[in-house]
Every structure is written in structure tokens, then in C-alpha cells.
Scaffold this motif. Structure first.
Motif, PDB file in Angstrom:
ATOM      1  N   ARG A  46       0.863  -1.180   0.000  1.00 51.53           N
ATOM      2  CA  ARG A  46       0.000   0.000   0.000  1.00 51.53           C
ATOM      3  C   ARG A  46       0.897   1.226   0.000  1.00 51.53           C
ATOM      4  O   ARG A  46       1.915   1.268   0.683  1.00 51.53           O
ATOM      5  N   ARG A  60      -4.114   6.688  -3.484  1.00 52.07           N
ATOM      6  CA  ARG A  60      -5.308   5.973  -3.012  1.00 52.07           C
ATOM      7  C   ARG A  60      -5.935   5.138  -4.126  1.00 52.07           C
ATOM      8  O   ARG A  60      -6.444   4.040  -3.882  1.00 52.07           O
ATOM      9  N   THR A  61      -5.863   5.624  -5.366  1.00 49.80           N
ATOM     10  CA  THR A  61      -6.370   4.855  -6.501  1.00 49.80           C
ATOM     11  C   THR A  61      -5.556   3.588  -6.708  1.00 49.80           C
ATOM     12  O   THR A  61      -6.122   2.511  -6.951  1.00 49.80           O
ATOM     13  N   ASP A  63      -3.959   1.946  -4.391  1.00 48.10           N
ATOM     14  CA  ASP A  63      -4.339   1.048  -3.304  1.00 48.10           C
ATOM     15  C   ASP A  63      -5.681   0.382  -3.592  1.00 48.10           C
ATOM     16  O   ASP A  63      -5.855  -0.822  -3.371  1.00 48.10           O
ATOM     17  N   ALA A  64      -6.627   1.152  -4.120  1.00 46.57           N
ATOM     18  CA  ALA A  64      -7.951   0.598  -4.441  1.00 46.57           C
ATOM     19  C   ALA A  64      -7.855  -0.443  -5.549  1.00 46.57           C
ATOM     20  O   ALA A  64      -8.524  -1.484  -5.487  1.00 46.57           O
ATOM     21  N   VAL A  68      -9.033  -4.352  -5.235  1.00 39.24           N
ATOM     22  CA  VAL A  68      -9.986  -4.957  -6.172  1.00 39.24           C
ATOM     23  C   VAL A  68      -9.374  -6.190  -6.827  1.00 39.24           C
ATOM     24  O   VAL A  68     -10.035  -7.237  -6.944  1.00 39.24           O
TER      25      VAL A  68
END
Length: 87
Positions: A46, A60-61, A63-64, A68
Motif C-alpha cells: 500500500r 489511493r487509486t 491502493d484501491a 480490487v
């Protein structure tokens, strides 16, 4: 007086460089390292930035996306396990 002007001309760019380095380059280097690790297949990394700017959004994108991908892989593994068990 001339010496003071010279000192300001040296100090001010150095200060700006330091601020730029701390606010932009350091987070960018950390994000680049995290992207490299994810690209090699480690989806547990992360980027963990707390910036509220474009770099923070990008972090943050990333990490997302990793979350997913992990969830999709778990679903696919469970589906294949189910298929194998029903045979």
C-alpha cells in the motif's frame, strides 16, 4: 547590503528546492516504488500517503486497484475450487 542580497538569492532558491523536494518528489518516489512492487505481482503493498492533492488521489487509486485485484483473485480461486470439488 550587497552581501544580504546575495545571501537571500542563495537562501530563497534553496528553501524552495527543499519544500518542493518534501512536498512533491518524496511522495512521488514512494508512489513509484509502490507501483513497481505492484507491477511485479505483490498486491499487498500500500502506498500509504496522507496527502490531499493529486499525488494522494493517485496513491489511493493504486491502493484501491490492488484491493480490487486481490478480491477478484479470491473470487476466481473460490469459483475454481468449487468447480473442482463438484467433479
Amino acid at each position: 547590503m550587497l552581501s544580504l542580497i546575495f545571501q537571500i538569492r542563495i537562501f530563497f532558491p534553496a528553501l524552495l528546492s527543499f519544500i518542493f523536494n518534501r512536498r512533491v518528489l518524496c511522495p512521488l518516489v514512494k508512489l513509484n516504488q509502490a507501483v513497481s512492487v505492484v507491477a511485479k505481482g505483490d498486491l499487498t503493498v500500500r502506498s500509504a500517503t496522507e496527502h490531499n492533492d493529486e499525488l494522494g488521489d493517485l496513491s489511493r487509486t493504486l491502493d484501491a486497484i490492488a484491493i480490487v485485484l486481490v478480491n477478484e483473485m479470491k473470487k476466481e480461486i473460490a469459483k475454481r475450487n468449487s468447480t473442482l470439488q463438484s467433479r
